[in-house]
Design a protein around this motif. Structure first.
Motif, PDB file in Angstrom:
ATOM      1  N   TYR A 212       0.809  -1.217   0.000  1.00  0.00           N
ATOM      2  CA  TYR A 212       0.000   0.000   0.000  1.00  0.00           C
ATOM      3  C   TYR A 212       0.845   1.271   0.000  1.00  0.00           C
ATOM      4  O   TYR A 212       0.336   2.363  -0.114  1.00  0.00           O
ATOM      5  CB  TYR A 212      -0.957  -0.003   1.203  1.00  0.00           C
ATOM      6  N   HIS A 213       2.158   1.106   0.174  1.00  0.00           N
ATOM      7  CA  HIS A 213       3.060   2.250   0.213  1.00  0.00           C
ATOM      8  C   HIS A 213       3.384   2.675  -1.215  1.00  0.00           C
ATOM      9  O   HIS A 213       3.643   1.806  -2.049  1.00  0.00           O
ATOM     10  CB  HIS A 213       4.338   1.857   0.969  1.00  0.00           C
ATOM     11  N   PRO A 214       3.427   3.955  -1.577  1.00  0.00           N
ATOM     12  CA  PRO A 214       3.182   5.111  -0.715  1.00  0.00           C
ATOM     13  C   PRO A 214       1.806   5.744  -0.928  1.00  0.00           C
ATOM     14  O   PRO A 214       1.478   6.712  -0.265  1.00  0.00           O
ATOM     15  CB  PRO A 214       4.258   6.092  -1.190  1.00  0.00           C
ATOM     16  N   LYS A 216      -1.515   4.596  -0.583  1.00  0.00           N
ATOM     17  CA  LYS A 216      -2.639   4.392   0.327  1.00  0.00           C
ATOM     18  C   LYS A 216      -2.221   4.488   1.788  1.00  0.00           C
ATOM     19  O   LYS A 216      -3.014   4.840   2.650  1.00  0.00           O
ATOM     20  CB  LYS A 216      -3.266   3.009   0.084  1.00  0.00           C
TER      21      LYS A 216
ATOM     22  N   LEU B 321      -8.239  -3.916  -3.251  1.00  0.00           N
ATOM     23  CA  LEU B 321      -7.321  -3.426  -2.224  1.00  0.00           C
ATOM     24  C   LEU B 321      -6.450  -4.508  -1.615  1.00  0.00           C
ATOM     25  O   LEU B 321      -5.498  -4.228  -0.904  1.00  0.00           O
ATOM     26  CB  LEU B 321      -8.124  -2.790  -1.085  1.00  0.00           C
ATOM     27  N   GLY B 344      -3.428  -6.599  -3.673  1.00  0.00           N
ATOM     28  CA  GLY B 344      -3.317  -5.210  -3.272  1.00  0.00           C
ATOM     29  C   GLY B 344      -3.860  -4.318  -4.349  1.00  0.00           C
ATOM     30  O   GLY B 344      -4.373  -4.790  -5.371  1.00  0.00           O
ATOM     31  N   PRO B 345      -3.745  -3.021  -4.122  1.00  0.00           N
ATOM     32  CA  PRO B 345      -4.344  -2.084  -5.070  1.00  0.00           C
ATOM     33  C   PRO B 345      -3.737  -2.167  -6.461  1.00  0.00           C
ATOM     34  O   PRO B 345      -4.284  -1.616  -7.401  1.00  0.00           O
ATOM     35  CB  PRO B 345      -4.073  -0.718  -4.429  1.00  0.00           C
ATOM     36  N   ARG B 346      -2.619  -2.857  -6.574  1.00  0.00           N
ATOM     37  CA  ARG B 346      -1.977  -2.864  -7.892  1.00  0.00           C
ATOM     38  C   ARG B 346      -2.434  -4.000  -8.788  1.00  0.00           C
ATOM     39  O   ARG B 346      -2.010  -4.088  -9.944  1.00  0.00           O
ATOM     40  CB  ARG B 346      -0.461  -2.930  -7.720  1.00  0.00           C
TER      41      ARG B 346
END
Lengths: 320, 504
Positions: A212-214, A216, B321, B344-346
Motif C-alpha cells: 500500500y506504500h506510498p 494508500k 485493495l 493489493g491495489p496494484r
C-alpha cells in the motif's frame, strides 16, 4: 479383515520408506508440519512451500496439518504431545515462544523444556505507518507529533499481545508519551483503518503493509538493521537506535527428538528455504528467507527473549 | 467503453476450455460441500490449495472462487430439506425453507433459492465490474463509531425476526450477545468465560452453535414425536414454481440482491449478516408479516439472493485493495501470494487479465450453477421420502465429520451436542434461536467497535453522534424502536388485563 489389510499396507509402506533411507537417522514418515494457525494465512503459505521441497530432499510424504485456535497455543500444545521421532515439526513465532511465556500465567507448554529448535525459516520486519493524509512525514515528525498531541496519540496493532503491540510502546517511550493502543482483528482491518484515516498510527509487519506504500499508506520507517526499500529508512538511521527488532517463523520439534534426526531435518529445511524459487516466493511476500542451524536458531530465541521480555513486563500486559 | 474492452479481456481469459473446466469443477465441488453440513468452503479451499500450485494463477483463482459461491448455492439445500444449515449464511433459510418442505413445497423452495441466487449472482457480478473501485471506498468511511451504530441498528431490527413473543426475542438476542462475549477480549487479550478451556479462547464456534440449535435440536424434536417423525407431512406438490410464487418472490429477490451487494463489501461476515438483514427487510416490508416462519417463499428468496450477492461483492475489497473481508477470502489472498501475485491495489493494473478473468468467470459460474442445480432439485426432494430412522443417523454422521474438519478437533463436536440440548430447552420454552444467532454474530463486533471508539476518543461518547454516518444509523435505529414499540404499547393498553405479549 479390513483392519488387517490396512495394517499390511502400512507395514509395506514403512518397509518401502525405510528401504530408501540410510538406517542411522531414519524418520518414519509421513512427516507433518503442524501449523497452529488456519490454512491460507502467511505462515501457512510458507509452511506449505517448504513442505513441498522437503518431500523431495527427505524422500518422504510431508503434509501440513493446521491446528488453529487460541492464538496458536492449541496447536503448540498438540505438537508437544506428538512422538519425538522427527515425524512432527511445529511452526512457531515470537508470539508463541517469546510473548506467551511472559503474559500467560498457566501456559500448557514451555518453549525450552518441551521443544528443540530446528531452523529459522523466515524473518520479517516491523514498520510504523500513517494514513496518506497525515501531516506526519517522517520518524522525526512522528515523535514530534506524539509529543504535541498526547491526547490523540493512538496507535493500532494487528492483535493485543503481538510484537507490534509492544513495538508501539517502544515508539511511545521514545517520545516520552504513553500512547493508547487499539488492537484490530488482524492486519486486514488495520490496513483498512489506516487507509480510511480512522487511526493516526499503525504498527505491523512490513509485508502486511508494503503493497500500500506510498499511495494508500505512508510507511515512515522499518525496524530492521537494513532498509527493506530504498525510500524507507530504518528507525536506527532516523536516530532511534533502540527501536529495533524483527519477527520470525521457525520450525521446532518435540524436545526429546534425537540430535542426529534434528540435524538431518535442519539441513533439509535449510536446503528447502534457500532453493531459488522458495527464496523468490518468500521475498515476494515482503519478508526474508533465513535457514539456520539449530544452534543459530536457539541463539535467536535467546536474544529476542532478552530484548522483549523486559519491555513486555514493563507494559504490565497480562493475558489471563 | 473501457468497461466493454475490459469485459472482452475477461471473456478472453475465462472462456478457454481449461478455465471453463476449472470453473465447472469449482462450482461442482462448491455445491457438494455446501450440501454437506459443517464442511464449508474454508476447509475445502484449505485442502485443495496445494493442488492449485501447479495451475496458472487465473485458473486457480477461478476454481477457488467457484467453490466459494458454489457453496452458497448448495448451503440452502440442507437448510430447506432437513433444517440443518449447510453453511453459516443459510441459517436464516431454515426458518421458512424447512416449513415449506414440511408442507410438501420443497421443490418450490429449492427452485426459488437457485433462481434467486442466479439473479443475485448475475447482478452482483455486474456491480463488481462497474462499481468495484468506487465501492471499495465505502469501507473506508466506516470507523468504529459507524460500525457500532450499524450493529445497534441491526440488533434492534432483529427483533422482527421473531414470530412469537417479543420479550422472548429480546431475551434471546441478549443471550446471543452474552454467548458472543466468550473468548479472548480483543482489546486486552484477557480470556473471558473460558473456564480454563483453551478451545474456548476463540469463542464458541459459529458452526457448532448454528448446527446445534437448528439441526441437532430438530432431530431430538422429531425423535420425540413418534407419529410425525417423517419430515414430509403432506404430499409433494409440483417441483416448479407457481405463478403466484414468482409474483411474490421476484421483488424479494430484488431487495435481497441489493441488500447483499451492499453488505457484502463490508468486512466481517457480510454474507451472514446480509441474509439476516434481507429477511428482516422482507418481513418489515410485507403486509402480512405473520406468514413468515410458516413457510413463506419470500423468506427463502430474499436471504438466498442476499447471501449469494454478498459472496460475490465480498471480492471487491480483495481484488481492489487486497484486503480479505472474511476467512475464505483471506485464503484466496494466500493462494494469490503463492502464485506470486501480491494482493493489493496494484492487481487491477498489473494483472488486468486476472482481475477481469475472475470477474467474468463468476458470471459463467453462476450460469453453470443454475444449470447444475435445477435438475438436482428433483433428486434432492426425493431424499425426503427416505424413512427418518435412516435419514437422521446419516445427518448426524455428516454433521460430525463437518464439525471435526473445522478445527481438526473433537471439542467442537461435544460443544455442538451441548448446543443441541440447549436448543431443545429453548424449543420447549418456545424461544426461537434465530435472534440468538444474530446477537451472537453481531455482539463481538458491537463490543469491539464500541470499545475501540471509546478508547480512541479517550472516553468521549460524543463520537457516536457527531460523525454523520453514525448518527444516521442511530436515528434509524431509534425510529425502528419506536415503530416496533408503538403497536405494542397501544395493544398493551387494549389488553391491559391480559398477560399477552404482542406479535411483531
Amino acid at each position: 479383515m479390513r483392519r488387517c489389510c490396512v495394517g499390511v499396507l502400512v507395514a509395506m509402506m514403512v518397509v518401502l520408506c525405510a528401504a530408501g533411507m540410510p538406517a542411522a537417522q531414519e524418520i518414519k514418515g509421513p512427516i507433518k508440519i503442524v501449523v497452529p494457525y488456519p490454512a491460507g494465512g502467511g505462515s501457512d503459505v510458507v509452511a506449505r512451500l517448504i513442505a513441498d521441497k522437503l518431500k523431495d530432499s527427505l524422500g518422504q510424504t510431508v503434509i501440513v496439518e493446521n491446528k488453529p485456535g487460541a492464538g496458536g497455543r492449541i496447536g503448540t500444545e498438540y505438537a508437544k504431545g506428538q512422538p519425538a521421532d522427527g515425524a512432527t515439526m511445529l511452526l512457531v513465532n515470537p508470539a508463541l515462544f517469546v510473548v506467551a511465556p511472559v503474559v500467560f500465567s498457566k501456559l500448557a507448554y514451555d518453549p525450552d523444556a518441551d521443544f528443540a529448535p530446528v531452523s529459522l525459516i523466515q524473518i520479517y520486519q516491523f514498520c510504523a505507518s500513517v494514513p496518506p493524509v497525515s501531516p506526519i512525514k517522517d520518524v522525526k515528525g512522528l515523535i514530534e507529533w506524539i509529543k504535541k498531541n498526547p491526547n490523540q496519540a493512538n496507535y493500532g496493532s494487528p492483535a493485543a499481545g503481538s510484537l507490534p503491540h509492544f513495538f508501539g510502546l517502544m515508539i511511545g517511550k521514545a517520545a516520552g508519551v504513553e500512547m493508547v493502543h487499539s488492537s484490530y482483528n488482524g492486519s486486514g482491518p488495520l490496513v483498512t483503518a489506516l487507509i480510511g484515516n480512522q487511526i493516526p498510527i499503525g504498527v505491523d509487519a512490513y509485508d502486511a503493509q508494503s503493497a500500500y506504500h506510498p499511495d494508500k499508506i505512508r510507511i515512515l520507517a522499518t525496524a530492521g538493521t537494513s532498509r527493506k526499500q530504498p525510500d524507507i529508512p530504518t528507525f536506527k538511521e532516523a536516530g532511534f537506535p533502540e527501536i529495533e527488532g524483527v519477527g520470525w517463523n521457525a520450525l521446532v520439534v518435540p524436545a526429546k527428538t534425537p540430535k542426529p534426526v534434528i540435524d538431518k531435518l535442519s539441513a533439509a529445511v535449510v536446503k528447502a528455504v534457500r532453493s531459488p524459487d522458495v527464496v523468490e516466493k518468500i521475498k515476494g511476500m515482503g519478508s526474508d528467507p533465513a535457514g539456520t542451524t539449530p544452534e543459530e536458531c536457539s541463539a535467536v530465541f535467546k536474544k529476542d527473549r532478552e530484548r522483549w521480555v523486559p519491555i513486555i513486563k514493563a507494559s504490565g500486559f497480562k493475558a489471563e | 467503453m473501457e468497461l466493454l474492452s475490459n469485459l472482452a479481456l475477461g471473456f478472453q481469459t475465462a472462456v478457454t476450455p481449461m478455465n471453463l473446466l476449472y470453473c465447472l469443477v469449482g462450482a461442482l465441488i462448491g455445491t457438494l460441500i455446501g450440501v454437506l453440513p459443517g464442511i464449508g468452503p474454508v476447509q475445502t479451499i484449505a485442502i485443495l490449495l496445494p493442488t492449485t500450485f501447479a495451475l496458472p494463477p487465473v485458473s486457480a483463482l477461478i476454481m477457488l472462487a467457484g467453490i466459494y459461491y458454489g457453496a452458497q448455492y448448495g448451503g440452502s439445500t440442507t437448510s430447506i430439506l432437513v433444517n440443518v444449515p449447510g453453511e453459516a449464511s443459510s441459517v436464516v433459510t431454515c426458518l421458512d425453507g424447512h416449513q415449506m418442505a414440511r408442507q410438501g413445497r420443497a421443490g418450490a423452495a429449492l427452485t426459488i433459492s437457485a433462481l434467486g441466487s442466479f439473479a443475485a449472482g448475475s447482478f452482483a457480478t455486474l456491480v463488481l465490474a462497474v462499481l468495484a473501485v468506487p465501492l471499495s471506498e465505502l469501507a473506508f468511511q466506516f470507523g468504529p463509531a459507524e460500525y457500532f451504530s450499524l450493529m445497534v441498528f441491526g440488533l434492534i431490527g432483529s427483533v422482527v425476526l421473531a414470530s412469537g413473543s417479543m420479550l422472548k426475542a429480546v431475551g434471546m438476542i441478549v443471550l446471543g450477545l452474552l454467548l458472543g462475549m466468550i473468548g479472548t477480549d480483543v482489546t486486552s487479550g484477557a480470556h473471558r468465560f473460558t473456564f480454563g478451556i483453551p478451545e474456548l479462547a476463540d469463542g464458541v464456534g459459529f458452526v457448532s452453535l448454528a448446527m446445534g440449535l437448528f439441526g441437532i435440536c430438530d432431530i431430538i424434536n422429531s425423535l420425540e414425536k413418534r407419529e410425525t417423525r417423517d419430515i414430509l407431512k403432506s404430499k409433494l406438490t409440483g417441483l416448479w414454481l407457481k405463478k403466484e410464487d414468482l409474483r411474490m418472490a421476484a421483488p424479494a429477490v430484488l431487495r435481497g440482491t441489493l441488500c447483499g451487494s451492499l453488505l457484502g463489501i463490508l468486512p466481517g461476515g457480510g454474507a451472514i449478516i446480509s441474509s439476516f438483514t434481507a429477511y428482516m427487510i422482507e418481513k418489515k416490508c410485507a403486509r402480512d408479516p405473520e406468514r413468515f416462519g410458516q413457510g413463506d417463499i419470500r423468506g427463502v428468496a430474499a436471504p438466498e439472493s442476499a447471501n449469494n450477492a454478498a459472496a460475490q461483492t465480498s471480492f471487491v475489497p480483495l481484488l481492489t485493495l487486497g484486503i480479505p473481508p472474511n476467512v475464505i477470502l483471506a485464503m484466496m489472498a494466500g493462494a494469490m501470494m503463492i502464485h506470486g501475485i501480491q494482493p493489493g491495489p496494484r492487481v487491477i493494473t498489473s494483472n488486468p487479465a486476472l482481475f477481469w478473468g475472475v470477474i467474468v468467470s463468476m458470471w459463467l459460474g453462476n450460469v453453470i450453477l443454475v444449470v447444475l442445480n435445477l435438475p438436482l432439485v428433483g433428486i434432492w426432494v426425493r431424499l425426503l421420502s427416505v424413512p427418518y430412522r435412516l435419514l437422521y443417523p446419516a445427518i448426524l454422521v455428516f454433521c460430525c465429520i463437518g464439525l471435526y474438519s473445522v478445527n481438526n478437533n473433537t471439542f467442537d463436536i461435544g460443544l455442538t451436542a451441548l448446543c443441541g440440548l440447549l436448543g431443545y430447552v429453548f424449543h420447549k420454552l418456545e424461544c426461537e434461536p434465530a435472534p440468538l444467532i444474530l446477537g451472537f454474530v453481531l455482539g463481538p463486533m458491537l463490543e469491539e467497535n464500541l470499545r475501540r471508539g471509546m478508547l480512541l476518543s479517550r472516553g468521549d461518547p460524543s463520537v457516536f453522534f457527531t460523525r454523520p454516518l453514525s448518527l444516521v444509523f442511530l436515528v434509524l435505529a431509534a425510529g425502528m424502536l419506536i415503530a416496533v414499540a408503538l403497536p405494542a404499547i397501544r395493544r398493551g393498553r387494549e389488553r391491559a388485563f391480559k398477560e399477552d405479549y404482542t406479535n411483531v
